[in-house]
Write an enzyme that holds these catalytic residues in place. Structure first.
Site, short mmCIF file in Angstrom:
data_model
loop_
_atom_site.label_atom_id
_atom_site.label_comp_id
_atom_site.label_asym_id
_atom_site.label_seq_id
_atom_site.Cartn_x
_atom_site.Cartn_y
_atom_site.Cartn_z
N SER A 198 0.86 -1.59 0.15
CA SER A 198 -0.12 0.02 -0.07
C SER A 198 0.85 1.19 -0.04
CB SER A 198 -0.64 -0.45 1.03
OG SER A 198 -1.66 0.95 1.07
N ASP A 231 -9.40 -4.24 -5.45
CA ASP A 231 -8.96 -3.18 -5.03
C ASP A 231 -10.15 -1.81 -4.63
OD1 ASP A 231 -7.44 -1.40 -3.11
OD2 ASP A 231 -5.88 -3.02 -3.72
N HIS A 260 -8.31 -5.12 -0.33
CA HIS A 260 -7.01 -4.26 -0.51
C HIS A 260 -6.64 -4.63 0.55
CE1 HIS A 260 -4.20 -1.32 -0.66
NE2 HIS A 260 -4.21 -1.06 0.80
#
Length: 462
Positions: free
Chosen positions: A205, A355, A387
């Site tokens: 991320s 995502d 995610h």
């Protein structure tokens, strides 16, 4: 998936409660072991910073952390010289862990945790310290101890830089990438490691954004580093695409944080935006940069915010200087105003196709562009994850890839071929890669609240 304001609020509250409960394996004091970075001179750039070489250690101190204790690792903070977006010498801080039994020859594992905020006391070095009152602690108590613990088990030296720097310039690629590369140099200097020590990088991320920029800048900024591999997942490869994807949605706080972070790295963008902020915008920008305003607050405070409602100009992305900055702050060649580099070392890149926080398509485009120029990428898209589940899905395969990179045994693949990596099926299982203790810690995350206000899981890793 529809996400309501009420669900985000309740999930963030649960996440905070999970942190305050503390891991069962550690005994934590409520107060951080050292002062808040805003009150700590260790986080101040010395006036003679220009006299130091890139990656040179300016000062160091031994610190207690909540990570690595089971491995009897020693942990230190290093203040070192790096470079900002304006090519100026600045200082930064990295946390390093020295394994009790280092691998021979030495190997360096650079881990980038997601910070995802624009306040100095959200920095990883503060979150890693023993204690519970750090405002971004939630980023350091879930999967991070497993990843760093695994690396220390292997005997790797571990470095985790405050990649956003003292300005907390979230999503500013050049700033992040150079901070990481100089952090690796600092560890090498601090431990007098051989110049050819193998290096591998890992991040997810916001940490993946920092990682991809470090890999992209390595050849030009730190060509002497012997980088043998990198793994990153859920990677924001384009500041503009990520902003557009997030703005107005349940995770719009990240879009606002990105505007704040890029502005902190680019003074011309800061001046341009400040002149166009309305009263609400002035208040909001001050708030998101406030002391203790970290990832949980970013998610909780701004769901469904339209960032353009904070300014008197809705065409900002297409106007100078912002349009030009966005063409710099991307590693997607189709968007970039410069030639994006192609790292020579093997990489493992994973991403959830649906995502909901970081868009999949720009990452897939990046992989395609890189492969067309001769890259070596194991690409693992997950069609039924989002995610947070993708973060867990890719953790074991990514660490297995890092070990293979260090050992020189990464598999030969057709670059970019989309093959989902599944622990226990296409790669060894969690127990085989992590060992039973860390594998059980990973399984225990199933259903726990993350820093993003959503639970890990619901699928338990094999």
């Amino acid at each position: 998936m529809r996400v309501s304001l009420r669900s985000i609020t309740s999930l963030l509250a649960a996440a905070t409660a999970a942190v305050l409960a503390a891991p069962a394996t550690e005994t934590l004091d409520r107060r951080a072991a050292l002062p808040n970075p805003y009150d700590d001179p260790f986080y101040t750039t010395p006036s003679n910073i220009g006299t130091f070489a890139k990656g040179q250690v300016i000062q160091s101190r031994k610190v207690p952390t909540d990570i690595g204790n089971a491995n009897n690792a020693a942990s230190f903070q290093l203040q070192y010289r790096t470079t900002n977006t304006q090519n100026e010498a600045v200082a930064d801080v990295a946390t390093v862990w020295i394994p009790a039994k280092p691998a021979s020859p030495p190997k360096i594992f650079s881990y980038q945790v997601y910070e995802d905020a624009t306040a100095l006391d959200c920095a990883p070095s503060y979150s890693y310290l023993t204690g519970l009152d750090q405002p971004n602690k939630v980023t350091a108590v879930l999967d991070t101890p497993i990843i760093i613990g695994w690396a220390l088990q292997q005997g790797y030296y571990v470095v985790s830089s405050d990649h956003e720097g003292f300005k907390a310039a979230f999503i500013a690629g050049y700033e992040e990438g150079m901070a990481i590369l100089d952090g690796i140099r600092a560890l090498k200097n601090y431990q007098n490691l051989p110049s050819d020590s193998k290096v591998a990088l890992e991040g997810y991320s916001g940490g993946a954004h920092a990682t991809v920029w470090a890999t992209s800048l390595a050849d030009s900024y730190a060509p002497e580093l012997n980088i043998v591999g990198a793994s990153h997942g859920g990677t924001p490869v384009s500041a503009k695409d990520t902003f557009t994807f997030l703005n107005g949605g349940p995770f719009a706080g990240f879009a606002l944080a990105g505007v704040s972070g890029l502005s902190l790295a680019h003074p011309d963008m800061e001046s341009f935006i400040e002149a166009r902020l309305n009263a609400k915008g002035q208040q909001t920008l001050k708030q998101i940069r406030g002391r203790g305003f970290c990832l949980p607050q970013v998610v909780l405070t701004y769901p469904f915010l339209n960032v353009f409602s904070l300014v008197n100009d809705t065409n900002l992305l297409n106007e100078a200087p912002i349009a030009g900055i966005l063409k710099q702050e991307t590693v997607v060649q189709a968007e970039a105003s410069y030639t994006v580099s192609v790292p020579k070392f093997p990489r493992f890149i994973w991403h959830a196709i649906p995502d909901e926080i970081v868009p999949y398509q720009p990452a897939a485009t990046y992989v395609k562009e890189q492969c067309a120029k001769g890259a070596n990428i194991n690409f693992s898209p997950y069609p039924i994850a989002e995610h947070l589940t993708a973060e867990i899905f890719g953790l074991v395969p990514s660490l297995w890839f890092i070990k293979q990179a260090f050992d020189g045994t990464t598999p030969k693949v057709i670059c970019g071929t989309p093959i989902p990596a599944i622990a226990g099926i296409t790669t060894p299982s969690a127990d085989q890669v992590l060992g039973s203790d860390l594998a059980n810690q990973l399984r225990s995350l199933n259903g726990k609240q993350s820093a993003f206000g959503k639970p890990f899981g619901p699928i338990t890793p094999p």
